[in-house]
Design a protein around this motif. Structure first.
Motif, PDB file in Angstrom:
ATOM      1  N   ARG A  19       8.784   3.360  -7.688  1.00  0.00           N
ATOM      2  CA  ARG A  19       9.086   4.843  -6.530  1.00  0.00           C
ATOM      3  C   ARG A  19       8.356   4.546  -5.551  1.00  0.00           C
ATOM      4  N   GLU A  20       8.907   5.420  -4.447  1.00  0.00           N
ATOM      5  CA  GLU A  20       8.420   6.003  -3.154  1.00  0.00           C
ATOM      6  C   GLU A  20       7.718   7.166  -3.611  1.00  0.00           C
ATOM      7  N   ASP A  21       6.693   7.332  -3.372  1.00  0.00           N
ATOM      8  CA  ASP A  21       5.756   8.526  -3.734  1.00  0.00           C
ATOM      9  C   ASP A  21       5.139   9.258  -2.400  1.00  0.00           C
ATOM     10  N   PRO A  22       5.857  10.463  -1.905  1.00  0.00           N
ATOM     11  CA  PRO A  22       5.734  11.152  -0.849  1.00  0.00           C
ATOM     12  C   PRO A  22       4.476  11.668  -0.806  1.00  0.00           C
ATOM     13  N   LYS A  23       3.447  11.824  -1.889  1.00  0.00           N
ATOM     14  CA  LYS A  23       2.436  12.521  -2.094  1.00  0.00           C
ATOM     15  C   LYS A  23       1.318  11.310  -1.772  1.00  0.00           C
ATOM     16  N   SER A  24       1.480  10.028  -1.880  1.00  0.00           N
ATOM     17  CA  SER A  24       0.429   9.092  -1.938  1.00  0.00           C
ATOM     18  C   SER A  24       0.406   8.390  -0.649  1.00  0.00           C
ATOM     19  N   THR A  25      -0.880   7.666  -0.483  1.00  0.00           N
ATOM     20  CA  THR A  25      -0.960   6.889   0.366  1.00  0.00           C
ATOM     21  C   THR A  25      -1.715   5.405  -0.195  1.00  0.00           C
ATOM     22  N   VAL A  26      -1.938   4.409   0.853  1.00  0.00           N
ATOM     23  CA  VAL A  26      -2.353   3.386   0.122  1.00  0.00           C
ATOM     24  C   VAL A  26      -3.764   3.570  -0.565  1.00  0.00           C
ATOM     25  N   SER A  27      -4.482   4.298   0.293  1.00  0.00           N
ATOM     26  CA  SER A  27      -5.986   4.395  -0.406  1.00  0.00           C
ATOM     27  C   SER A  27      -6.071   5.475  -1.393  1.00  0.00           C
ATOM     28  N   HIS A  28      -5.132   6.505  -1.329  1.00  0.00           N
ATOM     29  CA  HIS A  28      -5.220   7.696  -2.291  1.00  0.00           C
ATOM     30  C   HIS A  28      -3.783   7.804  -2.817  1.00  0.00           C
ATOM     31  N   SER A  37      -2.775 -10.203 -26.382  1.00  0.00           N
ATOM     32  CA  SER A  37      -3.187  -9.163 -26.984  1.00  0.00           C
ATOM     33  C   SER A  37      -3.074  -7.708 -26.094  1.00  0.00           C
ATOM     34  N   ASP A  38      -3.036  -6.761 -26.618  1.00  0.00           N
ATOM     35  CA  ASP A  38      -3.168  -5.474 -25.772  1.00  0.00           C
ATOM     36  C   ASP A  38      -3.981  -5.646 -24.882  1.00  0.00           C
ATOM     37  N   GLU A  39      -5.119  -6.069 -24.819  1.00  0.00           N
ATOM     38  CA  GLU A  39      -6.311  -6.276 -23.652  1.00  0.00           C
ATOM     39  C   GLU A  39      -5.957  -7.077 -22.763  1.00  0.00           C
ATOM     40  N   ASP A  40      -5.195  -8.161 -23.152  1.00  0.00           N
ATOM     41  CA  ASP A  40      -4.612  -9.193 -22.142  1.00  0.00           C
ATOM     42  C   ASP A  40      -3.521  -8.588 -21.049  1.00  0.00           C
ATOM     43  N   LEU A  41      -3.034  -7.445 -21.685  1.00  0.00           N
ATOM     44  CA  LEU A  41      -1.924  -6.894 -20.689  1.00  0.00           C
ATOM     45  C   LEU A  41      -2.510  -5.445 -20.433  1.00  0.00           C
ATOM     46  N   PRO A  42      -3.279  -5.121 -19.377  1.00  0.00           N
ATOM     47  CA  PRO A  42      -3.561  -3.788 -18.900  1.00  0.00           C
ATOM     48  C   PRO A  42      -2.589  -3.371 -17.931  1.00  0.00           C
ATOM     49  N   TRP A  43      -2.536  -1.950 -18.211  1.00  0.00           N
ATOM     50  CA  TRP A  43      -1.298  -1.216 -17.451  1.00  0.00           C
ATOM     51  C   TRP A  43      -2.287  -0.792 -16.248  1.00  0.00           C
ATOM     52  N   VAL A  44      -1.478  -0.890 -15.205  1.00  0.00           N
ATOM     53  CA  VAL A  44      -2.005  -0.501 -13.688  1.00  0.00           C
ATOM     54  C   VAL A  44      -0.843   0.036 -12.815  1.00  0.00           C
ATOM     55  N   THR A  45      -1.225   0.607 -11.977  1.00  0.00           N
ATOM     56  CA  THR A  45      -0.266   1.309 -10.868  1.00  0.00           C
ATOM     57  C   THR A  45      -0.862   0.606  -9.734  1.00  0.00           C
ATOM     58  N   VAL A  46       0.022   0.009  -8.743  1.00  0.00           N
ATOM     59  CA  VAL A  46      -0.422  -0.718  -7.626  1.00  0.00           C
ATOM     60  C   VAL A  46       0.559  -0.081  -6.439  1.00  0.00           C
ATOM     61  N   ALA A  47      -0.257   0.599  -5.333  1.00  0.00           N
ATOM     62  CA  ALA A  47       0.278   1.390  -4.188  1.00  0.00           C
ATOM     63  C   ALA A  47       0.497  -0.043  -3.231  1.00  0.00           C
ATOM     64  N   ASP A  48       1.631  -0.096  -2.586  1.00  0.00           N
ATOM     65  CA  ASP A  48       1.808  -1.050  -1.592  1.00  0.00           C
ATOM     66  C   ASP A  48       1.775  -2.391  -1.907  1.00  0.00           C
ATOM     67  N   PRO A  49       2.650  -2.821  -3.115  1.00  0.00           N
ATOM     68  CA  PRO A  49       2.261  -4.125  -3.666  1.00  0.00           C
ATOM     69  C   PRO A  49       2.706  -5.057  -2.750  1.00  0.00           C
ATOM     70  N   PHE A  50       3.628  -4.959  -1.786  1.00  0.00           N
ATOM     71  CA  PHE A  50       4.156  -5.908  -0.820  1.00  0.00           C
ATOM     72  C   PHE A  50       3.526  -5.829   0.550  1.00  0.00           C
ATOM     73  N   PHE A  51       2.273  -5.170   0.573  1.00  0.00           N
ATOM     74  CA  PHE A  51       1.448  -4.854   1.911  1.00  0.00           C
ATOM     75  C   PHE A  51       2.397  -4.648   3.185  1.00  0.00           C
ATOM     76  N   MET A  52       3.172  -3.495   2.983  1.00  0.00           N
ATOM     77  CA  MET A  52       4.065  -3.228   4.135  1.00  0.00           C
ATOM     78  C   MET A  52       3.200  -1.862   4.895  1.00  0.00           C
ATOM     79  N   SER A  53       2.314  -1.389   4.437  1.00  0.00           N
ATOM     80  CA  SER A  53       1.634  -0.315   5.159  1.00  0.00           C
ATOM     81  C   SER A  53       0.249  -0.667   5.798  1.00  0.00           C
TER      82      SER A  53
END
Length: 114
Positions: free
Chosen positions: A65-74, A98-114
């Protein structure tokens, strides 16, 4: 505003452990592998995580999603829901990861557009 994705990270080594992938880009091969098994996820994205670490990983994306309240650093993290954990269970059964092999993450700007 920043585009962000959320899902599980795996290493490129984990992604390429299946010999039948051949010369395909690992993201395309993983998309095909998931489709063949009817596992519901969005797509595989190659990026570095954490940002700027130059550690290449693959994110098995469940949400974007596009997140209007977030930035790359926050940015606000996306929580893993029960529906996500059900899909993760399928992935673990099919791959032996295993569960440990698949950690859940959030990545801001994964395509380095900002």
């Amino acid at each position: 505003m920043v585009f962000k994705i959320a899902g599980w990270i795996i290493s490129f080594e984990q992604g390429y452990k299946h010999d039948h992938f051949g010369d395909d880009f690992v993201g395309i091969a993983l998309d095909r592998w998931f489709k063949e098994r009817n596992i519901d996820y969005l797509w595989a994205v190659g990026t570095d995580y954490p940002r700027g670490s130059l550690q290449p990983v693959i994110v098995l994306v469940r949400r974007r999603r596009e997140d209007p309240k977030s930035t790359v650093s926050h940015y606000y993290r996306v929580r893993e829901l029960d529906a996500d954990r059900e899909v993760k269970k399928q992935v673990m059964e099919e791959t032996g990861l295993s569960d440990e092999d698949l950690p859940w993450v959030t990545v801001a700007d994964p395509f380095f557009m900002s």
